[in-house]
Design an enzyme around this catalytic site. Structure first.
Site, PDB file in Angstrom:
ATOM      1  N   HIS A  34       0.833  -1.222   0.000  1.00 33.48           N
ATOM      2  CA  HIS A  34       0.000   0.000   0.000  1.00 33.48           C
ATOM      3  C   HIS A  34       0.863   1.266   0.000  1.00 33.48           C
ATOM      4  CE1 HIS A  34      -3.962  -1.885   0.346  1.00 33.48           C
ATOM      5  NE2 HIS A  34      -3.354  -2.803   1.056  1.00 33.48           N
ATOM      6  N   ASP A 170       1.548  -3.896  -9.400  1.00 37.34           N
ATOM      7  CA  ASP A 170       1.278  -5.222  -9.960  1.00 37.34           C
ATOM      8  C   ASP A 170       1.577  -5.273 -11.452  1.00 37.34           C
ATOM      9  OD1 ASP A 170       0.369  -5.426  -7.414  1.00 37.34           O
ATOM     10  OD2 ASP A 170      -1.744  -5.664  -7.932  1.00 37.34           O
TER      11      ASP A 170
HETATM   12  C1  GLA Z   1      -3.006  -4.409  -4.817  1.00 39.62           C
HETATM   13  C2  GLA Z   1      -2.888  -3.229  -5.777  1.00 39.62           C
HETATM   14  C3  GLA Z   1      -1.477  -2.643  -5.772  1.00 39.62           C
HETATM   15  C4  GLA Z   1      -0.994  -2.369  -4.358  1.00 39.62           C
HETATM   16  C5  GLA Z   1      -1.253  -3.557  -3.446  1.00 39.62           C
HETATM   17  C6  GLA Z   1      -0.931  -3.263  -2.009  1.00 39.62           C
HETATM   18  O1  GLA Z   1      -2.241  -5.477  -5.244  1.00 39.62           O
HETATM   19  O2  GLA Z   1      -3.237  -3.617  -7.073  1.00 39.62           O
HETATM   20  O3  GLA Z   1      -1.427  -1.493  -6.565  1.00 39.62           O
HETATM   21  O4  GLA Z   1      -1.587  -1.194  -3.856  1.00 39.62           O
HETATM   22  O5  GLA Z   1      -2.598  -4.004  -3.518  1.00 39.62           O
HETATM   23  O6  GLA Z   1       0.420  -3.040  -1.861  1.00 39.62           O
END
Ligand code: GLA
Length: 377
Positions: A34, A170
């Site tokens: 996050h 991601d």
């Molecule tokens: C999900 C979101 C990412 C990131 C994570 C927490 O995977 O897609 O962008 O914020 O949560 O780190």
């Protein structure tokens, strides 16, 4: 799991011709959770599991998709303003629309796709899907976008077509992964650096709680909104530019919950820096210690954990695992565990038994090998 050969055979059976195969992986994240939408650091790596697609451009404005894992198909036109209502197909629809908006001359195409990223495990199956199509269509239609631009196409798809206001981690990881390396991304500047991941004597293990992690409709967007409110009060763009002194000076004016969320984010920034130092010193016990601290923060301050994930982390601690925490957005999914090699077998045996005793369902160990990012097969 559906392998590429089977996808090719399915494609031939369905469309009577051959297509080109592409692959994009899911990801793990060592630390920095996050933090991406707060302009901070993340430390992901691509994994071997991912989504493969067999695609063939065709004349005309129509896109025909077959999702082999779901056994469902979908057809839409490039000019279709609303797009499919089934969220599974909106990922591909969104990528197509975002590529068109970015000036890539995507035409009609047929595609069959499927993969082996466990759904809802927090390993970014949706980013793998977006990255696979963004990479493939950019390649097939000569778009010339670089990997970072393609990651942004996937992120924009989440925002505009799925409703998750995610950060860039991601899609970035799925497109930039490198075999045997983790990559530290500074989400404020976009600069990144590869770190060879060779923790001698340790292994990374994922344990899927099998509590379905689903960010669509989850409080994920609320967490992000809390951070944005605090950043606005501090008159900075993201919490990356808010120091502890600034945060504490505003404390009485900030909503108590928003304050708690912000303390997590500032703390997580400090932990990523500590992990980088520990990695440079080869001190994996310290890396693990920081992972446990992250879990505490995600549980108590950011409140994105759940009893099953807390149990898995507590069990890891009890069984002498060096570090463990929930991974990804939270609300279910996996824990990531840094385990001394000689402790792996006992940890896996015990945790599977006690998890089943406690919750009446099986947790699922998932092997991790750090692999390459999106590519043509
Ligand atoms: C999900 C979101 C990412 C990131 C994570 C927490 O995977 O897609 O962008 O914020 O949560 O780190």
């Amino acid at each position: 799991m559906i392998d590429t050969q089977s996808l090719k055979a399915l494609f031939a059976a369905r469309f009577g011709t051959e297509g080109v195969a592409y692959f994009a992986p899911g990801r793990i994240n060592l630390i920095g959770e996050h933090t991406d939408y707060n302009g901070g650091f993340v430390f992901p790596g691509a994994v071997g599991q991912g989504i493969s697609a067999v695609i063939r451009p065709q004349a005309g404005p129509t896109v025909r998709l077959f999702a082999a894992d779901l056994g469902r198909s979908c057809t839409f036109d490039l000019t279709d303003e609303a797009g499919p209502s089934d969220v599974n197909f909106r990922y591909v629809y969104g990528v197509v629309r975002e590529l068109l908006a970015a000036g890539v001359g995507v035409g009609g195409f047929d595609a069959v796709y499927g993969g082996d990223v466990p759904l809802g495990a927090g390993m970014s199956s949706s980013a793998a899907l977006e990255s696979c199509f963004a990479y493939a269509l950019n390649d097939l239609f000569g778009g010339g976008l670089d990997r970072m631009a393609l990651a942004r196409i996937g992120q924009a798809t989440e925002h505009r077509y799925v409703g998750v206001n995610c950060g860039i981690m991601d899609q970035f990881a799925s497109l930039h992964g490198r075999k045997g390396s983790l990559v530290r991304l500074d989400c404020r500047s976009g600069r990144f650096e590869y770190y060879p991941w060779r923790p001698e004597g340790y292994r990374l293990l994922l344990i899927n709680s099998c509590v379905k992690h689903e960010l669509v409709g989850s409080p994920y967007n609320e967490r992000r909104a809390s951070c944005e409110r605090v950043a606005a009060m501090a008159r900075v763009e993201t919490l990356r530019d808010c120091s502890w002194a600034m945060l504490n000076a505003m404390r009485v004016r900030i909503d108590a919950v928003d304050y708690r969320r912000a303390t997590y984010v500032l703390g997580e920034h400090d932990r990523v820096v500590a992990v980088c130092d520990a990695l440079e010193a080869g001190d994996y016990e310290e890396v693990g210690h920081q992972m446990y601290l992250t879990h505490e923060g995600l549980k108590r301050e950011y409140e994105v954990s759940c009893p099953e994930l807390d149990f898995l982390v507590d069990e890891a601690r009890r069984l002498g695992v060096s570090g463990a925490r929930l991974m990804g957005g939270g609300f279910g999914g996996c824990t990531i565990n840094l385990v001394r090699s000689e402790r792996c077998d006992r940890f896996l045996d015990e945790v599977q038994r006690t998890y089943h005793d406690r919750f009446g369902v099986d947790c699922q160990p998932i092997p991790v090998a750090i692999g390459d990012g999106a590519r043509k097969l």
